[in-house]
Motif scaffolding. Structure first.
Motif, mmCIF file in Angstrom:
data_model
loop_
_atom_site.group_PDB
_atom_site.id
_atom_site.type_symbol
_atom_site.label_atom_id
_atom_site.label_comp_id
_atom_site.label_asym_id
_atom_site.label_seq_id
_atom_site.Cartn_x
_atom_site.Cartn_y
_atom_site.Cartn_z
ATOM 1 N N VAL A 236 1.104 -1.167 -0.001
ATOM 2 C CA VAL A 236 0.139 -0.077 -0.090
ATOM 3 C C VAL A 236 1.007 1.126 0.120
ATOM 4 N N GLY A 237 0.666 2.069 -0.391
ATOM 5 C CA GLY A 237 1.090 3.375 -0.271
ATOM 6 C C GLY A 237 2.585 3.406 -2.122
ATOM 7 N N VAL A 238 2.435 4.604 -1.556
ATOM 8 C CA VAL A 238 3.873 5.402 -3.271
ATOM 9 C C VAL A 238 4.964 3.765 -2.923
ATOM 10 N N GLN A 239 4.802 3.961 -4.514
ATOM 11 C CA GLN A 239 6.688 3.032 -4.529
ATOM 12 C C GLN A 239 7.216 3.274 -5.849
ATOM 13 N N HIS A 240 8.322 2.786 -5.575
ATOM 14 C CA HIS A 240 9.037 3.379 -6.534
ATOM 15 C C HIS A 240 9.933 2.353 -7.276
ATOM 16 N N PHE A 241 9.659 2.617 -8.547
ATOM 17 C CA PHE A 241 9.904 1.575 -9.530
ATOM 18 C C PHE A 241 11.270 1.507 -10.142
ATOM 19 N N SER B 205 13.662 9.765 -7.225
ATOM 20 C CA SER B 205 12.045 10.820 -5.885
ATOM 21 C C SER B 205 12.106 9.705 -4.555
ATOM 22 N N GLY B 206 12.845 9.165 -4.681
ATOM 23 C CA GLY B 206 12.715 7.924 -3.032
ATOM 24 C C GLY B 206 13.516 6.108 -3.486
ATOM 25 N N PRO B 207 13.683 5.517 -2.340
ATOM 26 C CA PRO B 207 13.922 4.036 -2.524
ATOM 27 C C PRO B 207 13.474 3.292 -3.262
ATOM 28 N N LEU B 208 14.209 2.625 -4.315
ATOM 29 C CA LEU B 208 13.597 1.431 -4.838
ATOM 30 C C LEU B 208 13.026 0.460 -4.232
ATOM 31 N N ALA C 108 26.576 4.339 -0.162
ATOM 32 C CA ALA C 108 25.699 4.805 -1.352
ATOM 33 C C ALA C 108 24.489 4.668 -1.870
ATOM 34 N N LEU C 109 25.136 3.005 -2.335
ATOM 35 C CA LEU C 109 23.650 2.459 -3.047
ATOM 36 C C LEU C 109 23.348 1.915 -2.071
ATOM 37 N N SER C 110 23.409 1.443 -1.174
ATOM 38 C CA SER C 110 22.259 0.432 -0.023
ATOM 39 C C SER C 110 21.336 1.618 0.594
ATOM 40 N N ARG C 111 21.569 3.277 0.137
ATOM 41 C CA ARG C 111 20.194 4.078 0.581
ATOM 42 C C ARG C 111 19.498 4.105 0.164
ATOM 43 N N ILE C 112 19.718 3.854 -1.668
ATOM 44 C CA ILE C 112 18.889 4.092 -2.167
ATOM 45 C C ILE C 112 17.413 2.617 -2.675
ATOM 46 N N ILE C 113 18.509 2.070 -1.907
ATOM 47 C CA ILE C 113 17.174 0.593 -1.528
ATOM 48 C C ILE C 113 16.712 0.719 -0.264
ATOM 49 N N SER C 114 15.164 0.424 -1.219
ATOM 50 C CA SER C 114 14.432 0.052 0.369
ATOM 51 C C SER C 114 14.737 -1.375 0.611
ATOM 52 N N PRO C 115 14.296 -1.288 2.072
ATOM 53 C CA PRO C 115 14.501 -1.876 2.935
ATOM 54 C C PRO C 115 13.215 -3.271 3.108
ATOM 55 N N GLU C 116 11.893 -3.156 1.934
ATOM 56 C CA GLU C 116 11.356 -3.938 1.301
ATOM 57 C C GLU C 116 10.962 -3.815 -0.165
ATOM 58 N N PHE C 117 12.567 -3.652 -0.555
ATOM 59 C CA PHE C 117 12.743 -4.084 -1.237
ATOM 60 C C PHE C 117 12.757 -4.990 -2.593
ATOM 61 N N ARG C 118 11.819 -5.393 -3.805
ATOM 62 C CA ARG C 118 11.019 -6.900 -4.105
ATOM 63 C C ARG C 118 12.351 -6.683 -5.528
ATOM 64 N N CYS C 119 12.911 -8.536 -6.053
ATOM 65 C CA CYS C 119 13.897 -8.253 -7.581
ATOM 66 C C CYS C 119 12.399 -9.033 -8.586
ATOM 67 N N ILE C 120 11.784 -8.689 -9.495
ATOM 68 C CA ILE C 120 10.146 -9.185 -9.566
ATOM 69 C C ILE C 120 11.047 -9.208 -11.495
ATOM 70 N N GLU C 121 10.820 -10.688 -11.833
ATOM 71 C CA GLU C 121 11.718 -11.253 -13.057
ATOM 72 C C GLU C 121 10.374 -12.154 -13.694
ATOM 73 N N PRO C 122 10.148 -11.910 -14.978
ATOM 74 C CA PRO C 122 8.598 -12.413 -15.850
ATOM 75 C C PRO C 122 8.217 -13.434 -15.584
ATOM 76 N N MET C 123 8.986 -14.220 -15.923
ATOM 77 C CA MET C 123 8.191 -16.264 -16.039
ATOM 78 C C MET C 123 7.395 -16.171 -14.420
ATOM 79 N N GLY C 124 8.342 -15.822 -13.337
ATOM 80 C CA GLY C 124 7.566 -15.311 -11.999
ATOM 81 C C GLY C 124 6.483 -15.383 -12.220
ATOM 82 N N ALA C 125 6.156 -13.510 -12.707
ATOM 83 C CA ALA C 125 5.107 -12.868 -12.631
ATOM 84 C C ALA C 125 3.875 -13.714 -13.559
#
Length: 385
Positions: A202-207, A262-265, A297-314
């Protein structure tokens, strides 16, 4: 003989019939869809007689050969859900037990990237043609004998493997079936990945989108995103550098994202059938645990709830949920099966859809099977009618 009307549609090259047309705010379909709808005695009769519900029929996997093969292999081997209660929990049984997958491989117009920047309406038209071929019940046994027709399944679910077809074709297929007062279960990579990324959120996401330059330039993800999200969510699409190993390319992606973030990925949509998302997860763990200045520096722009979505699984998850939600599983006690179809050039140069047998498998398909330790008997079934 109305069931052979759809076959004739493949006899006219898509690139000849298409014409350029800009989309309006209300989205207009292409002329080819209106042409089909106006021919009530021809191919439109197949659409009008299409059966919208029930367990009968195949699942059509449509697109360029490599992605179609890879995705079908995932369908045949997937064990993500409990087949009793549908929970996301492997149970030792194939998720798609009893299902038949029709692989409609487009060898004539691949790669689809060549449509970008020149004639995307041709891609839209071609997608509609393949959808019609999927729900038809005839095909050819050889590109050299148009009179020798074979029966095939009419597909109950259509799966588009190309993210370009998500924007350039999905709408037109759906529109054609709506014109006939029908619904078609149609799955594509872009919508499936957005749905998977937003599941339970829920809420804003940064894709972030990892894709080829052609897919980004075509705006496939951007267009679907704009129609789906109006809550302040953002989308940034990048093509990582071609040089370096996968870890280096992923870090290049993160650097590009960081420049205008614009926000953590919160979710990475991985538009690449060949990249293992578990590798991305391991690389993120390394970034979060290593103490270099760049890692911090890179870890700061990765959200703690980060998900990696790939096409076959989706895509496979989306298909499973449709079958379960609408009670459309065959419920046959059998392993899932696959059948091969592909476009071939006829003697007069027109594309036709043929069914492939053991004796007529393309060399690249044989090579694919060898690489993936799949045998023809395990991956191919010749149904008897």
């Amino acid at each position: 003989m109305k069931r052979s009307c759809c076959l004739s549609l493949l006899l006219i090259p898509a690139v000849v019939l298409s014409c350029r047309q800009s989309e309006t705010a209300g989205r207009e379909t292409i002329p080819f869809v209106r042409q089909v709808a106006a021919d009530s005695a021809g191919a439109f009769s197949i659409v009008k007689s299409y059966r919208e519900s029930g367990p009968r029929g195949s699942i059509a996997v449509i697109g360029e050969p490599e992605s179609t093969l890879l995705l079908t292999e995932r369908f045949l081997t997937a064990d993500v859900f409990d087949n009793i209660d549908g929970r996301r929990k492997p149970d030792g049984l194939p998720d798609f037990s009893g299902e038949v997958f029709d692989m409609l491989m487009d060898r004539m117009y691949e790669p689809y990237e060549h449509f970008v920047g020149s004639d995307l309406d041709s891609l839209r038209e071609m997608t509609v043609r393949y959808a019609l071929a999927a729900v038809d019940t005839v095909c050819l046994s050889s590109p050299f004998n148009p009179d020798l027709k074979l029966r095939k399944h009419s597909s109950k679910i259509l799966v588009l493997t190309s993210s370009l077809c998500s924007e350039y074709g999905h709408f037109d297929v759906d529109t054609l079936f709506q014109m006939a007062g029908k619904r078609i279960s149609l799955i594509d990579p872009v919508r499936a990945m957005f749905t998977a990324a937003s599941d339970g959120r829920v809420g804003v996401q940064h894709f972030g989108v990892w894709a080829s330059r052609e897919v980004i330039d075509a705006g496939a993800y951007q267009a679907v995103f704009r129609r789906r999200y109006h809550d302040g969510s953002t989308l940034s699409a990048f093509c990582p550098a071609a040089e370096g190993d996968l870890a280096a390319r992923f870090r290049d992606f993160l650097r590009q994202y960081r420049e205008g973030a614009s926000g953590p990925l919160t979710a990475l949509l991985l538009d690449d059938y060949g990249v293992d998302p578990s590798f991305i997860a391991r690389e993120i763990d390394r970034i979060r645990t290593q103490a270099t200045e760049e890692d911090v520096a890179l870890s700061r722009i990765i959200s703690p709830e980060f998900r990696c979505i790939e096409p076959m699984g989706a895509i496979t998850s989306a298909c499973y949920r449709i079958l379960r939600r609408d009670n459309r599983f065959t419920h046959d006690i059998a392993y899932p099966r696959a059948r091969f179809y592909q476009t071939e050039e006829s003697e007069n140069g027109d594309p036709v859809m043929i069914e492939l047998s053991d004796r007529y498998l393309a060399s690249e398909i044989d090579s694919f099977m060898d690489v993936n330790t799949l045998t023809t008997k395990a991956f191919y079934v010749q149904d008897q009618y």
